[in-house]
Design a protein around this motif. Structure first.
Motif, PDB file in Angstrom:
ATOM      1  N   ASN A 135       0.838  -1.192   0.000  1.00 40.96           N
ATOM      2  CA  ASN A 135       0.000   0.000   0.000  1.00 40.96           C
ATOM      3  C   ASN A 135       0.879   1.250   0.000  1.00 40.96           C
ATOM      4  OD1 ASN A 135      -1.508   2.288   1.255  1.00 40.96           O
ATOM      5  ND2 ASN A 135      -3.162   0.776   1.300  1.00 40.96           N
ATOM      6  N   ARG A 136       0.517   2.219  -0.778  1.00 39.17           N
ATOM      7  CA  ARG A 136       1.308   3.454  -0.894  1.00 39.17           C
ATOM      8  C   ARG A 136       1.522   4.148   0.448  1.00 39.17           C
ATOM      9  NH1 ARG A 136       2.270   6.235  -5.135  1.00 39.17           N
ATOM     10  NH2 ARG A 136       1.462   8.210  -4.367  1.00 39.17           N
ATOM     11  N   ASN A 137       0.587   3.978   1.396  1.00 42.83           N
ATOM     12  CA  ASN A 137       0.702   4.649   2.697  1.00 42.83           C
ATOM     13  C   ASN A 137       1.386   3.796   3.761  1.00 42.83           C
ATOM     14  OD1 ASN A 137      -0.466   7.194   2.092  1.00 42.83           O
ATOM     15  ND2 ASN A 137      -2.457   6.188   1.969  1.00 42.83           N
ATOM     16  N   ASP A 138       1.765   2.570   3.401  1.00 43.45           N
ATOM     17  CA  ASP A 138       2.508   1.721   4.328  1.00 43.45           C
ATOM     18  C   ASP A 138       3.922   2.251   4.509  1.00 43.45           C
ATOM     19  OD1 ASP A 138       0.360  -0.011   4.511  1.00 43.45           O
ATOM     20  OD2 ASP A 138       1.208  -1.503   3.142  1.00 43.45           O
ATOM     21  N   SER A 139       4.544   1.883   5.618  1.00 43.16           N
ATOM     22  CA  SER A 139       5.966   2.186   5.789  1.00 43.16           C
ATOM     23  C   SER A 139       6.729   1.448   4.701  1.00 43.16           C
ATOM     24  CB  SER A 139       6.462   1.724   7.159  1.00 43.16           C
ATOM     25  OG  SER A 139       5.836   2.457   8.181  1.00 43.16           O
ATOM     26  N   CYS A 140       7.730   2.085   4.147  1.00 52.21           N
ATOM     27  CA  CYS A 140       8.479   1.462   3.064  1.00 52.21           C
ATOM     28  C   CYS A 140       9.238   0.246   3.594  1.00 52.21           C
ATOM     29  CB  CYS A 140       9.450   2.451   2.428  1.00 52.21           C
ATOM     30  SG  CYS A 140      10.126   1.825   0.878  1.00 52.21           S
ATOM     31  N   PRO A 141       9.133  -0.892   2.889  1.00 51.80           N
ATOM     32  CA  PRO A 141       9.817  -2.100   3.359  1.00 51.80           C
ATOM     33  C   PRO A 141      11.341  -2.005   3.295  1.00 51.80           C
ATOM     34  CG  PRO A 141       8.645  -2.522   1.305  1.00 51.80           C
ATOM     35  CD  PRO A 141       8.301  -1.142   1.734  1.00 51.80           C
ATOM     36  N   CYS A 142      11.884  -0.969   2.659  1.00 47.14           N
ATOM     37  CA  CYS A 142      13.343  -0.837   2.603  1.00 47.14           C
ATOM     38  C   CYS A 142      13.929  -0.413   3.945  1.00 47.14           C
ATOM     39  CB  CYS A 142      13.758   0.126   1.495  1.00 47.14           C
ATOM     40  SG  CYS A 142      13.536   1.874   1.901  1.00 47.14           S
ATOM     41  N   GLY A 143      13.064   0.027   4.871  1.00 49.51           N
ATOM     42  CA  GLY A 143      13.544   0.402   6.200  1.00 49.51           C
ATOM     43  C   GLY A 143      13.908   1.866   6.355  1.00 49.51           C
ATOM     44  N   SER A 144      13.567   2.686   5.376  1.00 51.53           N
ATOM     45  CA  SER A 144      13.925   4.109   5.423  1.00 51.53           C
ATOM     46  C   SER A 144      13.156   4.884   6.481  1.00 51.53           C
ATOM     47  CB  SER A 144      13.667   4.753   4.056  1.00 51.53           C
ATOM     48  OG  SER A 144      12.265   4.804   3.790  1.00 51.53           O
ATOM     49  N   GLY A 145      11.988   4.363   6.915  1.00 48.30           N
ATOM     50  CA  GLY A 145      11.148   5.084   7.842  1.00 48.30           C
ATOM     51  C   GLY A 145      10.131   5.977   7.145  1.00 48.30           C
ATOM     52  N   LYS A 146      10.249   6.098   5.825  1.00 45.38           N
ATOM     53  CA  LYS A 146       9.310   6.903   5.047  1.00 45.38           C
ATOM     54  C   LYS A 146       8.143   6.033   4.609  1.00 45.38           C
ATOM     55  CE  LYS A 146      13.013   9.628   2.937  1.00 45.38           C
ATOM     56  NZ  LYS A 146      13.646   9.959   1.655  1.00 45.38           N
ATOM     57  N   LYS A 147       7.066   6.710   4.174  1.00 38.58           N
ATOM     58  CA  LYS A 147       5.966   5.977   3.567  1.00 38.58           C
ATOM     59  C   LYS A 147       6.427   5.457   2.210  1.00 38.58           C
ATOM     60  CE  LYS A 147       2.070   8.128   5.814  1.00 38.58           C
ATOM     61  NZ  LYS A 147       0.710   8.643   5.642  1.00 38.58           N
ATOM     62  N   TYR A 148       5.879   4.337   1.804  1.00 34.81           N
ATOM     63  CA  TYR A 148       6.258   3.722   0.527  1.00 34.81           C
ATOM     64  C   TYR A 148       6.103   4.695  -0.624  1.00 34.81           C
ATOM     65  CZ  TYR A 148       6.345   0.346  -3.316  1.00 34.81           C
ATOM     66  OH  TYR A 148       6.652  -0.315  -4.472  1.00 34.81           O
ATOM     67  N   LYS A 149       5.014   5.480  -0.645  1.00 38.68           N
ATOM     68  CA  LYS A 149       4.765   6.412  -1.746  1.00 38.68           C
ATOM     69  C   LYS A 149       5.826   7.505  -1.849  1.00 38.68           C
ATOM     70  CE  LYS A 149       1.512   9.324   0.826  1.00 38.68           C
ATOM     71  NZ  LYS A 149       0.100   9.686   0.946  1.00 38.68           N
ATOM     72  N   LYS A 150       6.513   7.810  -0.744  1.00 36.50           N
ATOM     73  CA  LYS A 150       7.545   8.853  -0.739  1.00 36.50           C
ATOM     74  C   LYS A 150       8.962   8.273  -0.865  1.00 36.50           C
ATOM     75  CE  LYS A 150       4.935  12.490   0.263  1.00 36.50           C
ATOM     76  NZ  LYS A 150       4.885  13.697  -0.503  1.00 36.50           N
TER      77      LYS A 150
END
Length: 154
Positions: A135-150
């Motif tokens: 989901n675009r509003n989920d935390s990014c799975p890369c671990g950056s701490g940002k939302k996936y969409k950002k």
């Protein structure tokens, strides 16, 4: 020259996935096969990827396409989310994982999949997988701490 294995085990590539990819030994578990297949994408080992795809589903894949995607991608890491069965005594196993990469436009991407592995005649094969949407509003799975969409979705 030795290098750390692509699968994230911390072992040397030659002591980990390389022996499986080049046929010196077989994967003993579904997880080990999954990790070796990730390393095969990193090393563009298309023949191995085809050979370790279950014969019943192999027709869905084309070695040239696999190798093109592997070459065009810059593989950044593998995260195992979960495993279910797939041990040396099982006939089936499941692995959920995230593979991080940069595409040909150098955009960060995440391939999130739940895979089914099947053992036949004492050999593990990748059977099929289901892509898990992020989901675009989920935390990014890369671990950056940002939302996936950002982050990786851009």
């Amino acid at each position: 020259m030795s290098s750390v294995c692509y699968c994230g085990s911390g072992q040397e590539f030659e002591d980990c996935c390389e022996g499986i990819i080049n046929g010196k030994r077989k994967a003993e578990t579904a997880l080990e096969l999954m990790k070796s297949r990730y390393s095969a994408y990193c090393t563009v080992a298309g023949a191995y990827l085809m050979a370790t795809t279950h014969p019943a589903t192999r027709f869905q894949y084309h070695q040239e396409s696999i190798e093109a995607w592997a070459r065009e991608s810059e593989w950044k890491g593998l995260k195992i989310i979960s495993t279910h069965k797939g041990t040396a005594v099982d006939e089936q196993g499941e692995v959920s994982f995230q593979a991080f990469y940069k595409d040909e436009q150098k955009k960060s991407r995440v391939h999130y999949e739940h895979s089914l592995f099947v053992k036949q005649q004492n050999e593990w094969f990748y059977h099929s997988g289901k892509i898990i949407p992020i989901n675009r509003n989920d935390s990014c799975p890369c671990g950056s701490g940002k939302k996936y969409k950002k982050c990786c979705a851009t």
